[in-house]
Design a protein around this motif. Structure first.
Motif, PDB file in Angstrom:
ATOM      1  N   GLY A  37      58.146  59.611 -69.364  1.00 23.10           N
ATOM      2  CA  GLY A  37      59.180  60.592 -69.051  1.00 23.10           C
ATOM      3  C   GLY A  37      58.728  62.310 -69.351  1.00 23.10           C
ATOM      4  O   GLY A  37      57.388  62.325 -69.100  1.00 23.10           O
ATOM      5  N   ASN A  38      59.245  63.247 -68.970  1.00 22.25           N
ATOM      6  CA  ASN A  38      59.100  64.439 -69.559  1.00 22.25           C
ATOM      7  C   ASN A  38      58.855  64.645 -71.089  1.00 22.25           C
ATOM      8  O   ASN A  38      58.262  65.644 -70.953  1.00 22.25           O
ATOM      9  CB  ASN A  38      60.072  65.466 -69.174  1.00 22.25           C
ATOM     10  N   LEU A  39      59.023  63.605 -71.821  1.00 21.15           N
ATOM     11  CA  LEU A  39      58.618  63.888 -72.994  1.00 21.15           C
ATOM     12  C   LEU A  39      57.486  63.694 -73.709  1.00 21.15           C
ATOM     13  O   LEU A  39      55.951  64.108 -73.955  1.00 21.15           O
ATOM     14  CB  LEU A  39      59.186  62.669 -74.619  1.00 21.15           C
ATOM     15  N   LEU A  40      56.949  62.512 -72.661  1.00 22.62           N
ATOM     16  CA  LEU A  40      55.088  62.467 -72.375  1.00 22.62           C
ATOM     17  C   LEU A  40      54.405  63.670 -71.691  1.00 22.62           C
ATOM     18  O   LEU A  40      53.339  64.068 -71.655  1.00 22.62           O
ATOM     19  CB  LEU A  40      54.831  61.069 -71.469  1.00 22.62           C
ATOM     20  N   GLY A  41      55.360  63.747 -70.535  1.00 23.06           N
ATOM     21  CA  GLY A  41      54.594  65.356 -70.225  1.00 23.06           C
ATOM     22  C   GLY A  41      54.317  66.069 -70.788  1.00 23.06           C
ATOM     23  O   GLY A  41      53.090  66.940 -70.765  1.00 23.06           O
ATOM     24  N   PHE A  42      55.318  66.756 -71.785  1.00 20.21           N
ATOM     25  CA  PHE A  42      55.164  68.058 -72.417  1.00 20.21           C
ATOM     26  C   PHE A  42      54.565  67.463 -73.595  1.00 20.21           C
ATOM     27  O   PHE A  42      53.705  68.816 -73.792  1.00 20.21           O
ATOM     28  CB  PHE A  42      57.210  67.882 -73.849  1.00 20.21           C
ATOM     29  N   LYS A  43      54.132  66.067 -74.512  1.00 21.22           N
ATOM     30  CA  LYS A  43      53.400  66.260 -75.200  1.00 21.22           C
ATOM     31  C   LYS A  43      51.301  66.356 -74.401  1.00 21.22           C
ATOM     32  O   LYS A  43      50.845  66.573 -75.195  1.00 21.22           O
ATOM     33  CB  LYS A  43      53.311  65.136 -75.972  1.00 21.22           C
ATOM     34  N   PHE A  44      51.819  66.272 -73.328  1.00 24.07           N
ATOM     35  CA  PHE A  44      49.885  66.358 -72.281  1.00 24.07           C
ATOM     36  C   PHE A  44      50.009  68.068 -72.316  1.00 24.07           C
ATOM     37  O   PHE A  44      49.177  67.660 -72.416  1.00 24.07           O
ATOM     38  CB  PHE A  44      50.500  65.922 -70.720  1.00 24.07           C
ATOM     39  N   ILE A  45      50.649  68.654 -72.303  1.00 20.90           N
ATOM     40  CA  ILE A  45      51.149  70.231 -71.852  1.00 20.90           C
ATOM     41  C   ILE A  45      50.451  70.504 -73.909  1.00 20.90           C
ATOM     42  O   ILE A  45      49.774  71.549 -73.789  1.00 20.90           O
ATOM     43  CB  ILE A  45      52.719  71.022 -71.750  1.00 20.90           C
ATOM     44  N   LEU A  46      51.316  70.071 -74.961  1.00 22.04           N
ATOM     45  CA  LEU A  46      50.865  70.325 -76.110  1.00 22.04           C
ATOM     46  C   LEU A  46      49.033  70.125 -76.093  1.00 22.04           C
ATOM     47  O   LEU A  46      48.724  70.422 -76.665  1.00 22.04           O
ATOM     48  CB  LEU A  46      51.268  69.447 -76.796  1.00 22.04           C
ATOM     49  N   ASN A  47      48.651  68.910 -75.956  1.00 23.04           N
ATOM     50  CA  ASN A  47      47.032  68.426 -75.752  1.00 23.04           C
ATOM     51  C   ASN A  47      46.389  69.251 -74.829  1.00 23.04           C
ATOM     52  O   ASN A  47      45.187  69.700 -75.689  1.00 23.04           O
ATOM     53  CB  ASN A  47      47.108  67.017 -75.770  1.00 23.04           C
ATOM     54  N   MET A  48      46.717  69.876 -74.384  1.00 27.05           N
ATOM     55  CA  MET A  48      45.616  70.728 -73.162  1.00 27.05           C
ATOM     56  C   MET A  48      45.938  72.210 -74.106  1.00 27.05           C
ATOM     57  O   MET A  48      44.553  72.678 -73.245  1.00 27.05           O
ATOM     58  CB  MET A  48      46.822  70.725 -71.655  1.00 27.05           C
ATOM     59  N   LEU A  49      47.019  72.231 -74.571  1.00 25.12           N
ATOM     60  CA  LEU A  49      46.929  74.065 -75.229  1.00 25.12           C
ATOM     61  C   LEU A  49      46.233  73.643 -76.474  1.00 25.12           C
ATOM     62  O   LEU A  49      46.201  74.556 -76.790  1.00 25.12           O
ATOM     63  CB  LEU A  49      48.474  74.583 -75.196  1.00 25.12           C
ATOM     64  N   GLY A  50      45.331  72.396 -77.021  1.00 29.65           N
ATOM     65  CA  GLY A  50      45.379  72.671 -78.386  1.00 29.65           C
ATOM     66  C   GLY A  50      46.206  72.409 -79.554  1.00 29.65           C
ATOM     67  O   GLY A  50      45.834  72.602 -80.894  1.00 29.65           O
TER      68      GLY A  50
END
Length: 256
Positions: A137-150
């Motif tokens: 869900g949105n937790l997976l999406g949030f971690k995806f964003i963190l990964n994109m931001l390094g």
């Protein structure tokens, strides 16, 4: 490592080595050399293809800094089941292949199943504790964003586990539309091989999974998630994360 290993197990009659990492061993001859002198038996649990890839993707997003979308990840997964199975037969006296399907496992429990198949004189615990949940869900999406931001860090695992434990929509399978499911399963031979080995196999319908970047609950979920991550300054102080926390972003929008 071998001297330390031999010292640790010197008084043991039977040694259990268990790790998901064995699926990634490229040179089994080196593993066989490491275990020289032991009689090797392998027990491996095989998953339905899409369930396997989806779980691997969620774990990679959670446990590393990977920031690729699921379709790209699947295209590069490169899993060919017969090629995976064959080398193990050459180093093991006995190889047992089990379908990871709770309906087929002893007591519906993988540990109880392993103990039974391995014929070990042990009484496995019936209490299941998942210390490394797949996020969704949105937790997976949030971690995806963190990964994109390094912003990936190993310390982020604990709050993600806590959130997944507490909120059902943050754990379990994520949403994949039916047409994509059919295409991905059809383009890989894994499930055909599994049917040859085990007969009919269950295929989970991922349309019932939790949507990533679900706009119906994104703002609420971001507040829930960011409370757990407030202790991490690099995360909390990033402008994009701050915009999410203020509710200034919804799916498909840029910060105002």
């Amino acid at each position: 490592m071998r001297p330390a290993f031999l010292d640790e197990v010197r008084d043991a009659h039977t040694v259990i080595l268990s790790s998901e990492g064995f699926q990634n061993v490229e040179h089994l001859d080196l593993l066989a050399a490491f275990l020289d002198g032991f009689e090797i038996e392998t027990i491996c649990y095989l998953r339905e293809y899409l369930s396997y890839v989806a779980s691997a993707y969620a774990q990679e997003i959670k446990g590393s800094g990977m920031a690729t979308d699921f379709i790209f990840f699947e295209q590069n997964f490169g899993f060919y089941l017969p090629q995976f199975i064959a080398p193990w037969k050459h180093i093991a006296r006995r190889s047992e292949w089990r379908l990871y399907d709770r309906a087929r496992l002893v007591d519906g429990n993988v540990i109880a199943d392993f103990v039974t198949i391995a014929e070990l004189p042990l009484e496995p615990s019936r209490v299941e504790v998942d210390s490394n949940m797949s996020i969704s869900g949105n937790l997976l999406g949030f971690k995806f964003i963190l990964n994109m931001l390094g912003l990936h860090a190993n310390a982020l695992g604990a709050p993600m586990n806590a959130l997944a434990m507490e909120h059902p929509r943050f754990r379990g399978p994520f949403h994949i539309d039916l047409a994509t499911q059919k295409r991905l399963r059809a383009n890989n031979s894994c499930n055909r091989t599994l049917r040859d080995m085990f007969g009919d196999i269950s295929e989970f319908d991922f349309e019932a999974g939790n949507r990533v970047f679900d706009p119906t609950c994104l703002e609420q979920d971001m507040k829930t998630i960011l409370r757990e991550f407030a202790q991490f300054e690099a995360v909390a102080n990033h402008p994009l994360i701050a915009a999410l926390e203020r509710g200034q972003m919804v799916a498909g929008e840029m910060p105002r």
